[in-house]
Scaffold this motif. Structure first.
Motif, PDB file in Angstrom:
ATOM      1  N   GLU A 126       0.821  -1.204   0.000  1.00 40.07           N
ATOM      2  CA  GLU A 126       0.000   0.000   0.000  1.00 40.07           C
ATOM      3  C   GLU A 126       0.860   1.261   0.000  1.00 40.07           C
ATOM      4  N   GLU A 127       1.925   1.258   0.782  1.00 41.71           N
ATOM      5  CA  GLU A 127       2.760   2.448   0.910  1.00 41.71           C
ATOM      6  C   GLU A 127       3.671   2.679  -0.296  1.00 41.71           C
ATOM      7  N   SER A 128       3.769   1.699  -1.176  1.00 37.24           N
ATOM      8  CA  SER A 128       4.669   1.823  -2.318  1.00 37.24           C
ATOM      9  C   SER A 128       3.964   2.282  -3.590  1.00 37.24           C
ATOM     10  N   ARG A 129       2.685   2.521  -3.527  1.00 35.53           N
ATOM     11  CA  ARG A 129       1.945   2.878  -4.733  1.00 35.53           C
ATOM     12  C   ARG A 129       2.222   4.323  -5.151  1.00 35.53           C
ATOM     13  N   LEU A 130       2.403   4.505  -6.444  1.00 33.61           N
ATOM     14  CA  LEU A 130       2.544   5.851  -6.995  1.00 33.61           C
ATOM     15  C   LEU A 130       1.153   6.462  -7.121  1.00 33.61           C
TER      16      LEU A 130
ATOM     17  N   VAL B 145      11.033  14.565   8.063  1.00 36.62           N
ATOM     18  CA  VAL B 145       9.883  13.927   8.699  1.00 36.62           C
ATOM     19  C   VAL B 145       8.713  13.826   7.730  1.00 36.62           C
ATOM     20  N   VAL B 146       8.518  14.843   6.898  1.00 36.39           N
ATOM     21  CA  VAL B 146       7.397  14.853   5.954  1.00 36.39           C
ATOM     22  C   VAL B 146       7.599  13.833   4.835  1.00 36.39           C
ATOM     23  N   GLY B 147       8.842  13.603   4.438  1.00 37.74           N
ATOM     24  CA  GLY B 147       9.126  12.727   3.296  1.00 37.74           C
ATOM     25  C   GLY B 147       8.561  11.325   3.462  1.00 37.74           C
ATOM     26  N   PRO B 148       7.866  10.786   2.437  1.00 34.13           N
ATOM     27  CA  PRO B 148       7.239   9.461   2.518  1.00 34.13           C
ATOM     28  C   PRO B 148       8.055   8.364   1.834  1.00 34.13           C
ATOM     29  N   GLU B 149       9.340   8.622   1.571  1.00 30.99           N
ATOM     30  CA  GLU B 149      10.091   7.728   0.696  1.00 30.99           C
ATOM     31  C   GLU B 149      10.432   6.381   1.329  1.00 30.99           C
ATOM     32  N   PHE B 150      10.350   6.249   2.654  1.00 31.90           N
ATOM     33  CA  PHE B 150      10.727   4.963   3.250  1.00 31.90           C
ATOM     34  C   PHE B 150       9.750   3.852   2.867  1.00 31.90           C
ATOM     35  N   GLY B 151       8.486   4.193   2.599  1.00 30.32           N
ATOM     36  CA  GLY B 151       7.519   3.170   2.209  1.00 30.32           C
ATOM     37  C   GLY B 151       7.951   2.401   0.966  1.00 30.32           C
ATOM     38  N   PRO B 152       8.232   3.087  -0.155  1.00 29.77           N
ATOM     39  CA  PRO B 152       8.703   2.372  -1.340  1.00 29.77           C
ATOM     40  C   PRO B 152      10.051   1.683  -1.139  1.00 29.77           C
ATOM     41  N   LEU B 153      10.937   2.271  -0.339  1.00 30.75           N
ATOM     42  CA  LEU B 153      12.232   1.634  -0.092  1.00 30.75           C
ATOM     43  C   LEU B 153      12.043   0.318   0.667  1.00 30.75           C
ATOM     44  N   ALA B 154      11.158   0.324   1.656  1.00 36.74           N
ATOM     45  CA  ALA B 154      10.857  -0.910   2.381  1.00 36.74           C
ATOM     46  C   ALA B 154      10.212  -1.927   1.455  1.00 36.74           C
ATOM     47  N   ALA B 155       9.338  -1.460   0.565  1.00 32.43           N
ATOM     48  CA  ALA B 155       8.690  -2.367  -0.377  1.00 32.43           C
ATOM     49  C   ALA B 155       9.706  -2.996  -1.328  1.00 32.43           C
ATOM     50  N   LEU B 156      10.710  -2.227  -1.735  1.00 36.20           N
ATOM     51  CA  LEU B 156      11.769  -2.791  -2.576  1.00 36.20           C
ATOM     52  C   LEU B 156      12.472  -3.930  -1.864  1.00 36.20           C
ATOM     53  N   ALA B 157      12.800  -3.726  -0.590  1.00 38.36           N
ATOM     54  CA  ALA B 157      13.485  -4.770   0.178  1.00 38.36           C
ATOM     55  C   ALA B 157      12.603  -6.007   0.322  1.00 38.36           C
TER      56      ALA B 157
ATOM     57  N   VAL C 193      23.477   7.009  -2.493  1.00 36.41           N
ATOM     58  CA  VAL C 193      24.053   6.223  -1.400  1.00 36.41           C
ATOM     59  C   VAL C 193      23.011   5.917  -0.341  1.00 36.41           C
ATOM     60  N   ASN C 194      22.189   6.909  -0.007  1.00 38.44           N
ATOM     61  CA  ASN C 194      21.166   6.703   1.014  1.00 38.44           C
ATOM     62  C   ASN C 194      20.096   5.718   0.553  1.00 38.44           C
ATOM     63  N   LEU C 195      19.653   5.849  -0.684  1.00 36.95           N
ATOM     64  CA  LEU C 195      18.618   4.956  -1.191  1.00 36.95           C
ATOM     65  C   LEU C 195      19.109   3.514  -1.228  1.00 36.95           C
ATOM     66  N   VAL C 196      20.300   3.312  -1.773  1.00 40.93           N
ATOM     67  CA  VAL C 196      20.845   1.959  -1.879  1.00 40.93           C
ATOM     68  C   VAL C 196      21.137   1.376  -0.500  1.00 40.93           C
ATOM     69  N   GLY C 197      21.735   2.174   0.378  1.00 40.51           N
ATOM     70  CA  GLY C 197      22.066   1.691   1.716  1.00 40.51           C
ATOM     71  C   GLY C 197      20.840   1.260   2.505  1.00 40.51           C
ATOM     72  N   ILE C 198      19.762   2.029   2.407  1.00 39.53           N
ATOM     73  CA  ILE C 198      18.532   1.693   3.131  1.00 39.53           C
ATOM     74  C   ILE C 198      17.950   0.377   2.622  1.00 39.53           C
ATOM     75  N   VAL C 199      17.875   0.215   1.307  1.00 38.81           N
ATOM     76  CA  VAL C 199      17.286  -0.997   0.731  1.00 38.81           C
ATOM     77  C   VAL C 199      18.114  -2.229   1.100  1.00 38.81           C
ATOM     78  N   ILE C 200      19.430  -2.131   0.981  1.00 36.18           N
ATOM     79  CA  ILE C 200      20.288  -3.278   1.294  1.00 36.18           C
ATOM     80  C   ILE C 200      20.149  -3.674   2.760  1.00 36.18           C
ATOM     81  N   ALA C 201      20.204  -2.697   3.658  1.00 37.01           N
ATOM     82  CA  ALA C 201      20.103  -3.001   5.086  1.00 37.01           C
ATOM     83  C   ALA C 201      18.745  -3.597   5.425  1.00 37.01           C
TER      84      ALA C 201
END
Length: 310
Positions: free
Chosen positions: A110-114, A146-158, A281-289
């Protein structure tokens, strides 16, 4: 514990009851014959220990109840029952360590939808970041994080990578690949308007500033991203959402995106490249971890279940 409700075709009711009776992590079993209208059938309810939920769901889905009926889960905040206590003690592992994969797939899916809401939040976050950059305000940058919603899609990628769900990976990647360029473009437009109005010039990001950490990419950028990704996924899989706020304000994804828009308009191309590197670096590091955390927890659960059954 989690509250389980199953809409079950009448011919499958007895087998579903057998699954729930047989599992020591399920309790408070209730049957409402003929209560389901659409899809028609019986309604079964039970309370299930979180650490037993994945096994129970797998057994119910094996009966085809996810296709011919329906299965829903709800979090139980308080359960005053000796039977519930016994179910939690008998279930394998610890509740905080349990991953309910279907719940995680539903949440990240749900959180990864565009959609317009995701793009709006990401755009507002990048606009806040742009303001923080030109005004040298670290507080404004924290607000943007805090406002940024980007962790949802990053978690969905993982999750998609670990579960080999190409649809989830594709959906999350699309959200990021569309959302960030739109948000960066909006930050650039805001910067251009400010430049035309005479509110700022290239000196706004020249010299030493408090917010220069945004584009200063280095080994510590990766370390922070990895730690944040691990903490974020632990928070999502253990239902401890309060830790997600700390994740949001520890990584510089949104600030880096906002800096790209500002620096591009002001002709600071070295900072554009540095900020883009910081973002990557931040996007890749978050997904890998996050993926490593999921794999670790998956392997730990696989080791626990045979011991319990034995």
């Amino acid at each position: 514990m989690l509250h389980l409700r199953v809409l079950c075709p009448a011919e499958s009711t007895e087998r579903a009851l057998e699954v729930l009776r047989a599992h020591p992590g399920a309790t408070h079993l209730v049957l409402f014959p003929g209560a389901a209208v659409d899809p028609a059938g019986d309604v079964i309810e039970a309370d299930v220990a979180r650490e037993a939920t994945d096994e129970v769901l797998a057994a119910l889905c094996a009966l085809g109840l996810d296709r011919h009926g329906g299965i829903t889960l709800e979090q139980i905040d308080t359960a005053l029952s000796d039977s519930a206590d016994r179910a939690e003690e008998a279930a394998p592992g610890q509740a905080a360590d349990a991953v309910v994969w279907e719940e995680l797939l539903a949440r990240t899916g749900e959180e990864s939808r565009l959609n317009a809401t995701f793009v709006a939040f990401l755009t507002i976050a990048c606009l806040l970041a742009a303001v923080g950059v030109v005004t040298d305000s670290a507080v404004t940058l924290v607000g943007a994080m805090v406002v940024g919603p980007e962790f949802g899609p990053l978690a969905a990628l993982a999750v998609g990578l670990v579960r080999r769900r190409a649809d989830l990976v594709r959906r999350a990647a699309t959200a990021l690949l569309v959302g960030f360029p739109v948000a960066i473009a909006a930050a650039a437009v805001l910067t251009w308007l400010g430049n035309q109005a005479g509110w700022l010039d290239a000196r706004a990001i020249s010299g030493d500033h408090e917010v220069d950490f945004v584009y200063q990419v280095g080994p510590w950028s990766l370390v922070v991203a990895v730690l944040a990704g691990a903490a974020g996924m632990l928070s999502m899989t253990s239902a401890k959402s309060a830790a997600l706020v700390g994740v949001f304000i520890s990584v510089t994804t949104v600030p880096a995106a906002g800096y790209i828009g500002v620096a591009a308009v002001l002709g600071q191309w070295d900072k554009v490249l540095a900020s883009a590197g910081q973002l990557g670096v931040n996007l890749v590091g978050i997904v890998i971890a996050a993926a490593v955390v999921l794999l670790t927890r998956k392997q730990a659960a696989a080791r626990t279940r045979p011991l319990t059954r034995g």
